[in-house]
Design a protein around this motif. Sequence first.
Motif, PDB file in Angstrom:
ATOM      1  N   PHE A 164       0.850  -1.192   0.000  1.00  0.00           N
ATOM      2  CA  PHE A 164       0.000   0.000   0.000  1.00  0.00           C
ATOM      3  C   PHE A 164       0.888   1.244   0.000  1.00  0.00           C
ATOM      4  O   PHE A 164       2.042   1.188   0.422  1.00  0.00           O
ATOM      5  N   ILE A 195      -0.370   9.203   2.997  1.00  0.00           N
ATOM      6  CA  ILE A 195      -1.763   9.108   3.453  1.00  0.00           C
ATOM      7  C   ILE A 195      -2.359  10.509   3.498  1.00  0.00           C
ATOM      8  O   ILE A 195      -1.818  11.387   4.176  1.00  0.00           O
ATOM      9  N   GLU A 210      -7.991  11.223   5.482  1.00  0.00           N
ATOM     10  CA  GLU A 210      -8.098   9.819   5.914  1.00  0.00           C
ATOM     11  C   GLU A 210      -7.372   9.626   7.240  1.00  0.00           C
ATOM     12  O   GLU A 210      -7.867   8.953   8.143  1.00  0.00           O
ATOM     13  N   SER A 256       0.059   1.762   9.007  1.00  0.00           N
ATOM     14  CA  SER A 256      -0.751   1.892   7.785  1.00  0.00           C
ATOM     15  C   SER A 256      -2.250   1.665   7.915  1.00  0.00           C
ATOM     16  O   SER A 256      -2.937   1.499   6.912  1.00  0.00           O
ATOM     17  N   ALA A 315      -4.118   3.935   5.691  1.00  0.00           N
ATOM     18  CA  ALA A 315      -3.892   3.741   4.256  1.00  0.00           C
ATOM     19  C   ALA A 315      -4.632   2.500   3.764  1.00  0.00           C
ATOM     20  O   ALA A 315      -5.136   2.459   2.647  1.00  0.00           O
ATOM     21  N   ILE A 316      -4.692   1.491   4.622  1.00  0.00           N
ATOM     22  CA  ILE A 316      -5.215   0.188   4.191  1.00  0.00           C
ATOM     23  C   ILE A 316      -6.729   0.095   4.348  1.00  0.00           C
ATOM     24  O   ILE A 316      -7.421  -0.474   3.511  1.00  0.00           O
ATOM     25  N   MET A 327      -9.241   0.906   1.687  1.00  0.00           N
ATOM     26  CA  MET A 327      -9.294  -0.137   0.657  1.00  0.00           C
ATOM     27  C   MET A 327     -10.114  -1.333   1.174  1.00  0.00           C
ATOM     28  O   MET A 327     -10.907  -1.921   0.436  1.00  0.00           O
ATOM     29  N   ASP A 380      -4.994  -2.155  -7.505  1.00  0.00           N
ATOM     30  CA  ASP A 380      -6.253  -1.457  -7.272  1.00  0.00           C
ATOM     31  C   ASP A 380      -5.961   0.039  -7.416  1.00  0.00           C
ATOM     32  O   ASP A 380      -5.093   0.577  -6.733  1.00  0.00           O
ATOM     33  N   ARG A 390      -8.003   2.524  -6.856  1.00  0.00           N
ATOM     34  CA  ARG A 390      -8.959   3.382  -6.155  1.00  0.00           C
ATOM     35  C   ARG A 390      -8.407   4.041  -4.899  1.00  0.00           C
ATOM     36  O   ARG A 390      -9.156   4.595  -4.097  1.00  0.00           O
ATOM     37  N   TYR A 391      -7.102   3.962  -4.699  1.00  0.00           N
ATOM     38  CA  TYR A 391      -6.521   4.645  -3.533  1.00  0.00           C
ATOM     39  C   TYR A 391      -6.793   6.142  -3.649  1.00  0.00           C
ATOM     40  O   TYR A 391      -6.693   6.699  -4.743  1.00  0.00           O
ATOM     41  N   TYR A 444      -1.083   3.765  -6.095  1.00  0.00           N
ATOM     42  CA  TYR A 444      -1.888   2.572  -6.341  1.00  0.00           C
ATOM     43  C   TYR A 444      -1.565   1.499  -5.319  1.00  0.00           C
ATOM     44  O   TYR A 444      -0.524   1.532  -4.675  1.00  0.00           O
ATOM     45  N   VAL A 445      -2.451   0.526  -5.223  1.00  0.00           N
ATOM     46  CA  VAL A 445      -2.288  -0.555  -4.253  1.00  0.00           C
ATOM     47  C   VAL A 445      -1.980  -1.853  -4.994  1.00  0.00           C
ATOM     48  O   VAL A 445      -2.664  -2.195  -5.962  1.00  0.00           O
TER      49      VAL A 445
END
Lengths: 480, 480
Positions: free
Chosen positions: A71, A75, A79, A115, A118-119, A122, B31, B33-34, B40-41
């Motif tokens: 990831f 950040i 968020e 994280s 950040a995670i 998702m 992914d 959509r971050y 990106y993830v």
Amino acid sequence: MAESEKEAALPPKEEFSEWYNDLLWMAEIMDVRYPVKGLYVWYPFGFAIRRNTYNIIREILDNSGHQEALFPLLIPENEFMKEAEHIKGFENEVYWVTHGGKDPLDIPLALRPTSETAIYPMYKMWVRSHADFPIKIYQIVNTFRYETKHTRPLIRLREITSFKEAHTVHATWKDAEAQVKEAVRLYTEIYRRLGVPVLCSRRPDWDKFPGADYTDALDAVMPDGKTLQIGTVHHLGDNFAKTFDIKYEAPDGEQRYAHQTCYGISERSIAATISIHGDDKGLVLPPEIAPVQVVIIPIIFKKGAEEVLAACTDVRERLKKAGMRVEIDASDLRPGAKYYKWEMKGVPLRLEIGPRDLGNNVAVAVRRDTGEKESIPLPTVEAGVSSRFEAIHENLYQKAKTELENHIFDCTELDEVKEKIQKGVATIPWCGKKECGLIMEDRIGAGILGIPLEQKKDRNEKCPVCQGETETRVYVARTY
Amino acid sequence: MAESEKEAALPPKEEFSEWYNDLLWMAEIMDVRYPVKGLYVWYPFGFAIRRNTYNIIREILDNSGHQEALFPLLIPENEFMKEAEHIKGFENEVYWVTHGGKDPLDIPLALRPTSETAIYPMYKMWVRSHADFPIKIYQIVNTFRYETKHTRPLIRLREITSFKEAHTVHATWKDAEAQVKEAVRLYTEIYRRLGVPVLCSRRPDWDKFPGADYTDALDAVMPDGKTLQIGTVHHLGDNFAKTFDIKYEAPDGEQRYAHQTCYGISERSIAATISIHGDDKGLVLPPEIAPVQVVIIPIIFKKGAEEVLAACTDVRERLKKAGMRVEIDASDLRPGAKYYKWEMKGVPLRLEIGPRDLGNNVAVAVRRDTGEKESIPLPTVEAGVSSRFEAIHENLYQKAKTELENHIFDCTELDEVKEKIQKGVATIPWCGKKECGLIMEDRIGAGILGIPLEQKKDRNEKCPVCQGETETRVYVARTY
């Protein structure tokens, strides 16, 4: 790198702080001269130890159903600021990126201190149904803490270069609790592979991870008697799920908040390993993580030099073929200088081969951990070396375990605790009430490390503050 | 992750841009959509491809005398600003950390866009004598570019998550030049392992790395005919050595400036690999980097189901023992859905085993790259699979090579170049003068990619701008 600079003697291990700093430099693990406080450079040799160590971590996680992912580091502020407790815990130590090129960014970006934020945005998109559970993902990344305290390589850093963090998702609080237990077990197994015995305890409530229901932790006892937190496992309940709206469809069709855990290990794993096993001569590495596992020293006289060198090469090739990391030191250094060099680097086994050994069809093996010399028959040198590796690993662990046990002191009085924590970890009964805990900490002048996850049964003792009866003892220690 | 969302059809590969974006999602690589542009993830499946790819990179670098190390992400402004050309090249795309906690930092810290200015202050301390050379160190790290252009996963990123950068130090300009050649050779070898043929060329002087004497680069030709720069190798001369005061003692006792090179590969290596080999059904992965190399599909009827499953398990265990990554798909999906799923993920070989196959003591192997079906005798299934892997890898490379050759067009007129670069790479004579090159670029409306490192000999052609005679052709292309 000028060899001459490094032939100075290492301070004795008793002077732990000096020994540690000099060892990192003399064994070429870290260079501390990078021009920003709290940021250090991994030398290739140190990095090879890291690679081998993290291979063990990856292997144990992969084999227990975890998947590695990755990831982003950055950040967005909005968020990051979502979870109130979490922010409180980290806001003073977060680095902020505010500019891209010459322009200010619309939204400041935090360098991850960890994280979750950040995670979990998702996970909100990934988690759909109870059938997806458990989700067990980890990443190995650099994280950042703006440390204002004294920094120390591998231990207290502004860039934690090697943070392995796992983040799991489950249906129920109980499922998450079971995962916490499993994580403590896996971490204990990782440390067993590093020959490092650990103390497992639950942190007192006032010392848990910001945003967690509770935190279990693994600590090592360092040579100076202070503990080093080398792994933490957090039960997050549904706290973050509520903040980040992570819901799943239950078998009954209802949308429910998920339950989560997260757990981390950093390069402190390496700090503990080298501190616990090392000695006055330098590193002592468990064979599995040693960048060089065997060094072969040809003992050369005028006569028979070629045969000796050929035999050394043959042994090297055979050991390499058996998957071992082997070097021959055929340099011009005198034998003493060679021993010094490879002992400093913690090479588990030295093989000396001279004309007389060849005549006897053996190599002389010298163990780094004990200094013992033994003959190993050349025809079965692979098996001979391999069995020494097992013996070395087991000896390192048993020695460390005895050392650990010798540094745990069961106490009944607070004054006794105060004295014993100068040497190691004290235990003392505690009734479990926060007010008594805080009074204890205040009187001792050190914190409660945690409540051991395994307690002796049928104890009936008194809390030294309120005199209330209790079956529970807690660890008290000076900590890094 | 909801399976149902992913059963939509992939756009045909001819619509490359849509195909690429959908493939990353449907094959679970990234992914997008971050919540920050250009970040990106990596999904676990994508990350497994990355792991396998970077294992190849590490192997080839380690075996050629490189050592892995690790330097900090954060570079203090004063170090970063030392090399004038270098700053000019990067100052508009650097992210700046300006705050720690709530306080402004004394010195702003750059997130490395590349690590010359982090590493070379250390090299100043590490380099002492000609006897230390060559120094060949690399690291695999995240680097950052504040891209203002359109970002694209794996290709144009704000966090390059997987930058492998090597930094070497040598005595002379010639030694560094030899290392540049060696690096181009090693990178070509890495891409050969990924089945990706490359164009190697020297960038025109106005397109070299900021601060370098010259830049050689490797490009792949993408399915839409644009080139993707997938590796660069820079001869730094003694430019950075002078800036960072990196000197060595020569054999004659003199202090001299060192000569340096640096070279990098990023996750664009993965972008090229999946773009070049993929097809309308999804990923087509070279076996060496496929997270799942073999999927075994039991063909089950009411009768003999147990025997079939037992045989599948036996084959899986034997292939695993031979070091292969194998899955059995015994799920309830209908066979078509299973094929769809594993083809999307690029699994090189599908083994189908049903009662009739068992009777014949074979498995039916279906190759992902060609769709060909063949029987493999079960008693030697390991060898059978292994030889298919080699055939698949070789076929992927040869197909890609033919494809590449079909997309290179030798031209003599600029108008022809203008037309051909819509389909691929054009070559055109060039006298080598900068003014002619810039006029050509202007008239074509696209840049000179580079001067091929290998030229056909004894050519005598005319520069289309000045009509000067020349033996040299250059590549012209639309680039990513």
